[in-house]
Design an enzyme around this catalytic site. Structure first.
Site, PDB file in Angstrom:
ATOM      1  N   HIS A  60      29.057 -18.833  26.388  1.00 42.44           N
ATOM      2  CA  HIS A  60      29.028 -19.118  24.945  1.00 42.44           C
ATOM      3  C   HIS A  60      30.439 -19.140  24.374  1.00 42.44           C
ATOM      4  O   HIS A  60      31.084 -18.090  24.220  1.00 42.44           O
ATOM      5  CB  HIS A  60      28.187 -18.073  24.200  1.00 42.44           C
ATOM      6  CG  HIS A  60      27.984 -18.430  22.757  1.00 42.44           C
ATOM      7  ND1 HIS A  60      26.762 -18.839  22.256  1.00 42.44           N
ATOM      8  CD2 HIS A  60      28.844 -18.471  21.710  1.00 42.44           C
ATOM      9  CE1 HIS A  60      26.892 -19.103  20.966  1.00 42.44           C
ATOM     10  NE2 HIS A  60      28.143 -18.887  20.607  1.00 42.44           N
ATOM     11  N   HIS A  62      33.419 -21.604  21.741  1.00 45.46           N
ATOM     12  CA  HIS A  62      33.661 -22.698  20.769  1.00 45.46           C
ATOM     13  C   HIS A  62      35.046 -23.277  21.042  1.00 45.46           C
ATOM     14  O   HIS A  62      36.044 -22.831  20.483  1.00 45.46           O
ATOM     15  CB  HIS A  62      33.567 -22.170  19.336  1.00 45.46           C
ATOM     16  CG  HIS A  62      32.189 -21.718  18.975  1.00 45.46           C
ATOM     17  ND1 HIS A  62      31.276 -22.530  18.341  1.00 45.46           N
ATOM     18  CD2 HIS A  62      31.542 -20.544  19.202  1.00 45.46           C
ATOM     19  CE1 HIS A  62      30.141 -21.878  18.177  1.00 45.46           C
ATOM     20  NE2 HIS A  62      30.276 -20.667  18.696  1.00 45.46           N
ATOM     21  N   GLN A 155      26.545 -27.140  13.301  1.00 46.22           N
ATOM     22  CA  GLN A 155      27.054 -25.904  12.683  1.00 46.22           C
ATOM     23  C   GLN A 155      26.514 -25.666  11.259  1.00 46.22           C
ATOM     24  O   GLN A 155      26.242 -24.543  10.863  1.00 46.22           O
ATOM     25  CB  GLN A 155      28.585 -25.972  12.639  1.00 46.22           C
ATOM     26  CG  GLN A 155      29.263 -24.871  11.849  1.00 46.22           C
ATOM     27  CD  GLN A 155      29.978 -23.871  12.721  1.00 46.22           C
ATOM     28  OE1 GLN A 155      30.726 -24.222  13.626  1.00 46.22           O
ATOM     29  NE2 GLN A 155      29.748 -22.604  12.466  1.00 46.22           N
ATOM     30  N   HIS A 213      22.299 -20.964  18.443  1.00 51.25           N
ATOM     31  CA  HIS A 213      22.745 -19.800  17.684  1.00 51.25           C
ATOM     32  C   HIS A 213      21.499 -19.319  16.955  1.00 51.25           C
ATOM     33  O   HIS A 213      20.937 -20.065  16.145  1.00 51.25           O
ATOM     34  CB  HIS A 213      23.814 -20.201  16.676  1.00 51.25           C
ATOM     35  CG  HIS A 213      25.166 -20.388  17.276  1.00 51.25           C
ATOM     36  ND1 HIS A 213      25.460 -21.403  18.148  1.00 51.25           N
ATOM     37  CD2 HIS A 213      26.317 -19.675  17.120  1.00 51.25           C
ATOM     38  CE1 HIS A 213      26.734 -21.301  18.519  1.00 51.25           C
ATOM     39  NE2 HIS A 213      27.270 -20.262  17.910  1.00 51.25           N
ATOM     40  N   GLU A 216      21.814 -14.869  14.077  1.00 54.29           N
ATOM     41  CA  GLU A 216      23.111 -14.178  13.997  1.00 54.29           C
ATOM     42  C   GLU A 216      23.211 -13.626  12.587  1.00 54.29           C
ATOM     43  O   GLU A 216      23.883 -14.161  11.709  1.00 54.29           O
ATOM     44  CB  GLU A 216      24.267 -15.144  14.299  1.00 54.29           C
ATOM     45  CG  GLU A 216      25.596 -14.407  14.447  1.00 54.29           C
ATOM     46  CD  GLU A 216      26.754 -15.325  14.790  1.00 54.29           C
ATOM     47  OE1 GLU A 216      26.564 -16.547  14.874  1.00 54.29           O
ATOM     48  OE2 GLU A 216      27.872 -14.803  14.974  1.00 54.29           O
ATOM     49  N   ASP A 312      32.672 -16.308  22.978  1.00 56.79           N
ATOM     50  CA  ASP A 312      32.434 -16.888  21.662  1.00 56.79           C
ATOM     51  C   ASP A 312      33.710 -17.495  21.051  1.00 56.79           C
ATOM     52  O   ASP A 312      33.748 -18.679  20.767  1.00 56.79           O
ATOM     53  CB  ASP A 312      31.820 -15.848  20.707  1.00 56.79           C
ATOM     54  CG  ASP A 312      31.019 -16.492  19.569  1.00 56.79           C
ATOM     55  OD1 ASP A 312      30.854 -17.718  19.568  1.00 56.79           O
ATOM     56  OD2 ASP A 312      30.545 -15.746  18.683  1.00 56.79           O
ATOM     57  N   TRP A 318      37.547 -17.199  13.288  1.00 59.91           N
ATOM     58  CA  TRP A 318      36.657 -16.033  13.256  1.00 59.91           C
ATOM     59  C   TRP A 318      37.207 -14.831  14.004  1.00 59.91           C
ATOM     60  O   TRP A 318      36.766 -13.719  13.811  1.00 59.91           O
ATOM     61  CB  TRP A 318      35.293 -16.416  13.849  1.00 59.91           C
ATOM     62  CG  TRP A 318      34.625 -17.463  13.021  1.00 59.91           C
ATOM     63  CD1 TRP A 318      33.868 -17.243  11.900  1.00 59.91           C
ATOM     64  CD2 TRP A 318      34.675 -18.880  13.194  1.00 59.91           C
ATOM     65  NE1 TRP A 318      33.462 -18.433  11.378  1.00 59.91           N
ATOM     66  CE2 TRP A 318      33.929 -19.463  12.140  1.00 59.91           C
ATOM     67  CE3 TRP A 318      35.276 -19.723  14.130  1.00 59.91           C
ATOM     68  CZ2 TRP A 318      33.771 -20.843  12.008  1.00 59.91           C
ATOM     69  CZ3 TRP A 318      35.120 -21.090  13.988  1.00 59.91           C
ATOM     70  CH2 TRP A 318      34.378 -21.638  12.945  1.00 59.91           C
TER      71      TRP A 318
HETATM   72 FE   FE2 Z   1      28.922 -18.911  18.557  1.00 60.05          FE
END
Ligand code: FE2
Length: 445
Positions: A60, A62, A155, A213, A216, A312, A318
């Site tokens: 997982h 991005h 997203q 996803h 979350e 991630d 993030w």
């Molecule tokens: Fe993610």
């Protein structure tokens, strides 16, 4: 043979090898795994009892956002909301070349860390599909040394964002591998459930895997994982569907979870926790006590659900930290889930290797005759020591060839009467000897 790795300790997942074994490699594949292999090779590496593992797998990630730290500014609060706002500021400024350059740089970091397979989500809400085209190009370029699998990730919500479903289908037509989703981000619970249904039906039609996803959130009533498991079962997608994050499960009612886990098991839905990100982003609105926010990893494992850990984010809107080190991910997962029992610690190593490989559906993964010769020699005797030390990846091997190497972490003491070198392993009689470096091709054979 082309290469033999002598005296390799194997992780538990490789089977009941109590003593170090020799691994014979020919034409990029493993052809023998046995102690005292009576054969010779053009090149030999003496592992001297250190751990040799199949490569790390990040299920997982991005990659469209990675290494964008500071663009156009840093996340001052470190929160999820500021991260989303920051990504919104960055998106219009993205160029295909910049996306490719950053992703390729990250892939170099990954290879150096023995991370040779990554499943990356790619945002499909931009109708230009700039990031999709960039990451498909990266996938082609890195294929000789890294397996990159892409997830079409809406997203901003497949229903909530105009045109997102069409964009997702276009991304799949261009060669993206997996169907993504984000049900908890749709406008209502009902629309979230509807998004799960249409995306799973589309995946079933196309014969694709699904990775959403999912939940979350800190909201215990965010229960899209239930819908995901039910749709998986209804459509016969058993073993091909994954719920990522699943952080709401941390906060759910225990009685409800006692029904949910068998449902997930029945449908063969896998789970991915992202310990570094979930421990920093979840439960931000809690005062004290503060929830940890990571999903129920040991309980899912005990229920027979395949659970892996993902990275991630690395240096993006993030998360400002990280370096592609799946041992760091396992280390955090172990702590957050309190998986300090001996079997549990080994299970955390599996969560960044074999379990993750199963989620990606990687063929030829493992240490057995017939598998691809993708291997990592670690400066550790076993998986637990590897996690404890975030051990150096002494050698990374892809299809039988060394593609990266790192020196062992050693300190030199200048205290009088003390040993000069410290290597952080427990001192015992069976201390590992120096690792033998490979003999250059053509010298010994
Ligand atoms: Fe993610």
């Amino acid at each position: 043979m082309d290469l033999i790795i002598r005296r390799a300790s194997l992780p538990r997942s490789a089977g009941p090898h109590r003593e170090p074994v020799d691994i014979g490699i020919e034409a990029g594949r493993i052809v023998a795994v046995q102690a005292g292999l009576a054969a010779s090779a053009a090149e030999e590496i003496d592992a001297a009892g250190s751990l040799v593992t199949p490569p790390f797998v990040d299920p997982h990630f991005h990659m469209d956002a990675t290494l964008s730290y500071g663009l156009p500014r840093v996340n001052a609060s470190g929160t999820l909301l500021e991260g989303i706002a920051l990504w919104g500021e960055l998106k219009p400024e993205l160029t295909q070349q910049a996306l490719i350059d950053r992703a390729l740089q990250y892939c170099d970091w990954a290879v150096a860390r023995g991370l040779l397979a990554i499943r990356s989500h790619v945002d499909v809400c931009d109708p230009r599909l700039l990031a999709v085209e960039a990451l498909l190009e990266v996938k082609r370029r890195v294929a000789p040394y890294l397996d990159l699998q892409l997830v079409a990730f809406p997203q901003d919500g497949v229903l909530r964002s105009p045109g997102a479903f069409d964009n997702l289908k276009r991304a799949i037509a261009l060669g993206v591998d997996v169907v993504g989703g984000i049900p908890h981000f749709e406008r209502t619970m009902a629309e979230g459930a509807e998004s799960v249904r249409i995306l799973c039906e589309y995946a079933a039609e196309q014969g694709l895997r699904v990775d959403m996803h999912c939940d979350e959130s800190d909201d215990p009533l965010s229960r899209h994982i239930e819908t995901l498991a039910a749709q998986t079962h209804r459509l016969g997608l058993h073993g091909r569907v994954t719920g990522s994050h699943l952080t709401s499960m941390h906060s759910m009612d225990n009685y409800y979870v006692s029904k949910l886990l068998p449902l997930m098991r029945e449908s063969g839905v896998a789970a991915i926790a992202n310990p570094l990100i979930n421990i920093t982003l979840q439960a931000r609105s809690d005062t004290y006590p503060k929830r940890r926010g990571m999903t129920r990893v040991p309980e899912m494992m005990a229920a027979g659900i395949n659970v892996a850990f993902g990275h991630d984010c690395v240096m993006d809107p993030w998360y400002s930290l990280g370096s592609g080190d799946m041992l760091e991910v396992a280390h955090m997962g172990l702590h957050v889930a309190q998986m300090t029992g001996i079997d549990a610690m080994h299970a955390c190593f599996d969560a960044v290797t074999v379990n993750a490989a199963r989620i990606l559906g990687l063929e030829g993964y493992g240490i057995a005759p017939g598998c691809e010769a993708n291997l990592v020699l670690l400066d550790a005797r076993d998986a637990v020591e590897a996690i404890r030390l975030r051990a150096a990846r002494l050698m990374v091997i892809r299809r039988g060839k060394v593609v990266a190497s790192s020196p062992a972490a050693r300190a030199t003491l200048t205290l009088e009467g003390r040993p000069a070198q410290v290597d952080f392993k427990l001192q015992r009689g069976d201390r590992i000897e120096a690792i033998g470096m490979p003999t250059p091709r053509g010298v010994s054979g």
